[in-house]
Structure formats: C-alpha cells, structure tokens
Design an enzyme around this catalytic site. Sequence first.
Site, PDB file in Angstrom:
ATOM      1  N   PRO A   1       0.834  -1.216   0.000  1.00  0.00           N
ATOM      2  CA  PRO A   1       0.000   0.000   0.000  1.00  0.00           C
ATOM      3  C   PRO A   1       0.857   1.250   0.000  1.00  0.00           C
ATOM      4  O   PRO A   1       1.838   1.354   0.737  1.00  0.00           O
ATOM      5  CB  PRO A   1      -0.796  -0.138   1.299  1.00  0.00           C
ATOM      6  CG  PRO A   1      -0.899  -1.612   1.502  1.00  0.00           C
ATOM      7  CD  PRO A   1       0.405  -2.174   1.020  1.00  0.00           C
ATOM      8  N   CYS A   2       0.487   2.201  -0.851  1.00  0.00           N
ATOM      9  CA  CYS A   2       1.381   3.327  -1.110  1.00  0.00           C
ATOM     10  C   CYS A   2       0.871   4.648  -0.573  1.00  0.00           C
ATOM     11  O   CYS A   2       1.448   5.688  -0.860  1.00  0.00           O
ATOM     12  CB  CYS A   2       1.616   3.462  -2.613  1.00  0.00           C
ATOM     13  SG  CYS A   2       0.084   3.733  -3.555  1.00  0.00           S
ATOM     14  N   GLN A   3      -0.213   4.647   0.227  1.00  0.00           N
ATOM     15  CA  GLN A   3      -0.759   5.926   0.674  1.00  0.00           C
ATOM     16  C   GLN A   3       0.269   6.751   1.438  1.00  0.00           C
ATOM     17  O   GLN A   3       0.282   7.980   1.366  1.00  0.00           O
ATOM     18  CB  GLN A   3      -1.987   5.703   1.558  1.00  0.00           C
ATOM     19  CG  GLN A   3      -3.179   5.144   0.800  1.00  0.00           C
ATOM     20  CD  GLN A   3      -3.211   3.633   0.827  1.00  0.00           C
ATOM     21  OE1 GLN A   3      -2.175   2.991   0.923  1.00  0.00           O
ATOM     22  NE2 GLN A   3      -4.393   3.068   0.745  1.00  0.00           N
TER      23      GLN A   3
ATOM     24  N   PHE B   1       3.289   7.040   0.816  1.00  0.00           N
ATOM     25  CA  PHE B   1       4.275   7.605  -0.103  1.00  0.00           C
ATOM     26  C   PHE B   1       3.673   8.618  -1.066  1.00  0.00           C
ATOM     27  O   PHE B   1       4.378   9.380  -1.694  1.00  0.00           O
ATOM     28  CB  PHE B   1       4.913   6.496  -0.941  1.00  0.00           C
ATOM     29  CG  PHE B   1       5.549   5.404  -0.143  1.00  0.00           C
ATOM     30  CD1 PHE B   1       6.395   5.679   0.906  1.00  0.00           C
ATOM     31  CD2 PHE B   1       5.288   4.076  -0.437  1.00  0.00           C
ATOM     32  CE1 PHE B   1       6.976   4.665   1.639  1.00  0.00           C
ATOM     33  CE2 PHE B   1       5.876   3.059   0.283  1.00  0.00           C
ATOM     34  CZ  PHE B   1       6.717   3.354   1.325  1.00  0.00           C
TER      35      PHE B   1
END
Length: 367
Positions: free
Chosen positions: A115-117, A119
């Site tokens: 999950p990239c939230q 970043f």
Amino acid sequence: MTGPRSATLPYLRRTTYPADLAHAAQEAHAPRAPDAPTCVSVFAGRGGSSTGYHMAGFRELLAVEWDAHAAATLRLNYPGLDVYHGDIAALSVSETLERTGLQPGELDLFDGSPPCQGFSMMGRRQLDDPRNQLFQEFVRLLAGLQPRTFVMENVAAMTRGKMKQVYGEAVAALRAATPGYRTVSGVLSAAAFGVPQARERLIVIGVREDLNLTPTLPVPTCQRPITVREALTGLPDTPDGMTINDVYLPVWTRCAPGQDFGDIHPKGHLFSNRKIHPDRPSPTIVKTVGVDRQGRANGGTYHWRWPRLMTIPEIKRLGSFPDDYQFATTGDPIHDFLNAWAGIGNSVPPLMTRAIARHIRQTILQH
C-alpha cells in the site's frame, strides 16, 4: 446517475488498441504451458498485476489480499486462483509453500505492491506512516520463499524528497534478503508500454544471487503514446453516466480539455478535478472519486464532451483492463462504481505488468 440519452456514436479514430487488449485478455485465460513460469502476488488488489502476469503466460499460484471486495473480484475473474483473503502478517512462509506446492527456491517470481498511501504525493508524506513499513512483510516472505526473481512496485513519489530514506531502506532490505538479491530499479511510465495513461510507477526487479545474472529494466515497447480517443474506440459516446453536480458544472463548462479545475478556479480550489483531453494519453487515474449525497459527481476525471465522470468501461480501457473484466458487486450502484474506480486507480496497469513479466521471462527465467 444517468443524464439525457442521445444517439450512440462510436469514437471515430481507428486504432488497434481495443483489438490488442482483447487479444491480451484471451492470452490471460489461455491454458498454461507445462513449463509456464510461476508467480505469487501479494497486496494483489483487484487484479491489475495478476492480470498482467496471466497475459504474459505465467501460472499464478497464490494471490494475497486483505480487502474483501478486492478478494471477491480476484475470485470472480480467476475462479481457479487460490486467493488468501486476510492480513499478510498472518500468512506464514510454511503455509505459503504448502498452498503453492513448492519448496524454497522453486518459485519463479514473487510480486507485490505494498500500500502506497504513505508515499503518495496526494497525501501527507510521513516517514513514520505505518503503511511505509508494510514492505517488511514482503521482505519476510521473500526471504522464506527464495524465489528466482521478484518485482516490487510503488508510487514514483517514493524516490523523492524525504521518502528517499524509506526507499533506500526498502531496497537495502530487499538486497539483503537471504540468499541475497541483485536489484535494479527505476520509474517507468505506463504509456511507454501501450497503456493510454501517463501513469508512473517505481519498479524494483531482483534476481537471486546464485543465478549470476544482472537484472535490467524493460525498454519501452510503444513508439507513440495511445490517446484517450484511440483507447475508447468502439465504446458508446453518450452523456449517460455519473453527471456533475451544480457546484462543479460551471467550472467544467469553462475548463478546456486537459485542464485541471484548480487552474481556472479564482482561489485554486477544486484541484485534482480534470477534464480529460481526448487526443493525449489520460492523466493518472487516481483511486479517489467524489460523489455527493444526491449521487452526482464532485471529484474525479471528467469527459471532455459530456458533463459527467468517465464511465467504468472507459476507465477500464484507460487502465488496460479487458472489457470483460468484472468487479464484484454489492447491489448499490454508487458503491459499486466507487469500488471499481478505486480498483483501477490503485492498480498497476495490466499491460505494464505484462511488459515487465515478459522482460523477466526473456532475460532471466529462460536462462
């Protein structure tokens, strides 16, 4: 959710993109060769990467995903796929090996999109965001499975500013995972691989040290970017869809194709609302789209001719999902629309993953 009907008009510019995408979809469901390379996908989402690996002829042995709608979508499109619906932290290496029928070192490719939230440039980029540490679960399974290769994807923003520290730690951990991996990484544009979307992703490719091969990134396969108009060839061109509410409609009317609403709002408000340009690749389709209590749009990517959000069939084309790809439904049309949009916006486009998978197969696994 629907506006006044008009005659259905096809998008007129001729292109091979719809036919190419349909062919790739057929390849995704074709029988696997006995010696087909194997893969396991974690943080699998609603199947963007999985579909890309299937298109490239891989045999996916396991997909890991905690979101119930995403897991249901994976099972809907790939009924024969073993889907682990749960927390990756609770999935042991031994259970993974048991479910895949493999021994350590036998898996060809291990894939994950943590999950990239934490970043993302769209939100607050904090080094202590717990989501930034989920790649450690990826590393834990990587070390236990000892695959020949791995692919880890994330947002391009991970390489910028303060997030470079997290990026450096992640790559160091990947290289150090027993028995050791050689890595290469870079930011790739989906448009360079036949996706009609200017979406950038950070791609890290690793090769196990004992194979004595140096990994490389794939080179672009698309000489000219595919435009929105070309991508939508054959789809109905009508006003039907999620219409814009009365607050946003005047801004949409004044906005030129390709412009962000914030560019013309007197106070710069309503940014990240964009009228799409038909003769360019789509901007990045983000996962968040706005709908008010009356079921009218107040945030997202809008059609250039009709005052509505792009439809799910249109967004699937722009994300390189096959036309017949299905998203699990709940019976609530608005909720289903938001789920499908988020699934495409969160995904690595299938054709982009296919290009990466083909490159790894040709330059590493076939050796």
